[in-house]
Scaffold this motif. Sequence first.
Motif, short mmCIF file in Angstrom:
data_model
loop_
_atom_site.label_atom_id
_atom_site.label_comp_id
_atom_site.label_asym_id
_atom_site.label_seq_id
_atom_site.Cartn_x
_atom_site.Cartn_y
_atom_site.Cartn_z
N SER A 1 -12.59 -12.49 -41.81
CA SER A 1 -11.66 -12.61 -40.52
C SER A 1 -10.74 -11.26 -40.56
O SER A 1 -10.43 -10.68 -41.70
CB SER A 1 -10.82 -13.77 -40.72
OG SER A 1 -11.55 -14.85 -40.88
N GLN B 1 -1.90 -8.17 -35.21
CA GLN B 1 -0.49 -8.11 -35.04
C GLN B 1 -0.38 -8.06 -33.44
O GLN B 1 -0.95 -7.31 -32.52
CB GLN B 1 0.44 -6.99 -35.54
CG GLN B 1 1.98 -7.25 -35.37
CD GLN B 1 2.78 -6.21 -35.92
OE1 GLN B 1 2.40 -5.08 -35.72
NE2 GLN B 1 3.90 -6.53 -36.54
N LYS C 1 -6.01 -14.40 -35.09
CA LYS C 1 -7.18 -14.35 -36.02
C LYS C 1 -8.43 -14.17 -35.30
O LYS C 1 -8.55 -14.85 -34.41
CB LYS C 1 -7.17 -15.65 -36.84
CG LYS C 1 -8.24 -15.83 -37.81
CD LYS C 1 -8.29 -16.84 -38.73
CE LYS C 1 -8.95 -17.15 -39.58
NZ LYS C 1 -9.14 -18.48 -40.36
N THR D 1 -4.64 -18.51 -32.22
CA THR D 1 -5.98 -18.16 -31.80
C THR D 1 -5.64 -17.24 -30.63
O THR D 1 -4.64 -17.12 -30.07
CB THR D 1 -6.76 -19.50 -31.22
OG1 THR D 1 -6.11 -20.12 -30.25
CG2 THR D 1 -6.72 -20.49 -32.38
N LEU E 1 1.10 -11.35 -45.91
CA LEU E 1 0.61 -12.41 -44.72
C LEU E 1 1.21 -13.79 -44.99
O LEU E 1 1.29 -14.73 -44.01
CB LEU E 1 -0.80 -12.49 -44.64
CG LEU E 1 -1.48 -11.11 -44.54
CD1 LEU E 1 -3.06 -11.56 -44.64
CD2 LEU E 1 -1.09 -10.69 -43.02
N LYS F 1 2.85 -16.04 -38.42
CA LYS F 1 2.51 -17.17 -37.61
C LYS F 1 1.27 -16.67 -37.04
O LYS F 1 0.81 -15.72 -36.53
CB LYS F 1 3.35 -17.27 -36.56
CG LYS F 1 2.80 -18.60 -35.79
CD LYS F 1 4.03 -19.15 -34.74
CE LYS F 1 3.35 -20.24 -33.79
NZ LYS F 1 4.54 -20.59 -32.68
N VAL F 2 0.01 -17.37 -37.32
CA VAL F 2 -1.20 -17.24 -36.92
C VAL F 2 -1.70 -18.01 -35.70
O VAL F 2 -1.53 -19.17 -35.47
CB VAL F 2 -2.37 -17.37 -37.83
CG1 VAL F 2 -3.72 -16.93 -37.40
CG2 VAL F 2 -2.07 -16.53 -39.09
N TYR G 1 -6.58 -10.15 -38.93
CA TYR G 1 -5.61 -10.73 -38.27
C TYR G 1 -4.86 -9.50 -37.58
O TYR G 1 -4.31 -8.44 -38.14
CB TYR G 1 -4.69 -11.05 -39.46
CG TYR G 1 -5.40 -12.29 -40.13
CD1 TYR G 1 -5.08 -13.54 -39.83
CD2 TYR G 1 -6.25 -12.30 -41.12
CE1 TYR G 1 -5.65 -14.76 -40.36
CE2 TYR G 1 -6.81 -13.22 -41.99
CZ TYR G 1 -6.55 -14.63 -41.38
OH TYR G 1 -7.10 -15.77 -42.13
N TYR H 1 0.36 -12.96 -35.39
CA TYR H 1 -0.95 -12.65 -35.28
C TYR H 1 -1.96 -13.47 -34.80
O TYR H 1 -1.79 -14.56 -34.88
CB TYR H 1 -1.32 -12.37 -36.77
CG TYR H 1 -0.58 -10.97 -37.78
CD1 TYR H 1 -1.11 -9.90 -37.95
CD2 TYR H 1 0.94 -11.21 -37.94
CE1 TYR H 1 -0.44 -8.87 -38.54
CE2 TYR H 1 1.48 -9.89 -38.37
CZ TYR H 1 0.86 -8.75 -38.74
OH TYR H 1 1.29 -8.10 -39.48
#
Length: 233
Positions: free
Chosen positions: A102, A106, A117, A217, A210, A214-215, A104, A115
């Motif tokens: 994967s 920013q 993913k 989609t 990391l 906050k991730v 990530y 970020y």
Amino acid sequence: MLKKIYLLSIFSCFFVFSQGKTIEVEYGIMILHEENLFENNQTLKSMLEKATVNAKNETFKLLLKNGSSKFFHYNILTNEQSNHSTPLFVNYNGKVYSVKDSIYLQSSILGENIYVKNKQKEDWNVTNESKLIDNYKCYKATSIYQVISPNKVFNHPVTAWFCPDLPYNHGPNGYGNLPGLILELQIRNAVYGIKKIIFDSKESFSLQELQNIKVLTEKERDEILEKGVLERK
């Protein structure tokens, strides 16, 4: 051929590298001329012209450690030298971390700790074409960078030159998943090119960076951006 190159790289170069060390790769950037780009927007055209001239002053770094990587814009420049618009024209939106399969990315437009993913790029076409970059034998791989707008889908060419003798499947701006380090990467008219490699860098890099992000989609990011645009109307 992909598997053959990869196995050859691992066995011929394994003794050179240590898992515990941070490897630092420094890239420069060049913006190539593209006919009719921003011809109907003089503001963007002027910004692009300045960014093209000042691109030679820009530096990006890739840090590698324990199979993961971090890519970021790194400059120590005077105010006169620096051109903060350059990253906008080289497909760079902020720091990029690569962890396992994967990446990530920013989303600096939403915030420093936001970020998106994505999966590692998989649709590479690896060729037998080769060339030397800083005395490293590199092979050519091609792909497509797709931009989807409300009215049209744009497919921009991507060309990567990777080195099997440097057995790291990473590269600039989150591109990787090839059997070797990417030493040169062209995305549309932006070209990242290697300047130097430090195999025992003093730069610090830890995935603990990391922990507080906050991730999102891609869909979640697009919905937030679309909502913001609608609220400003």
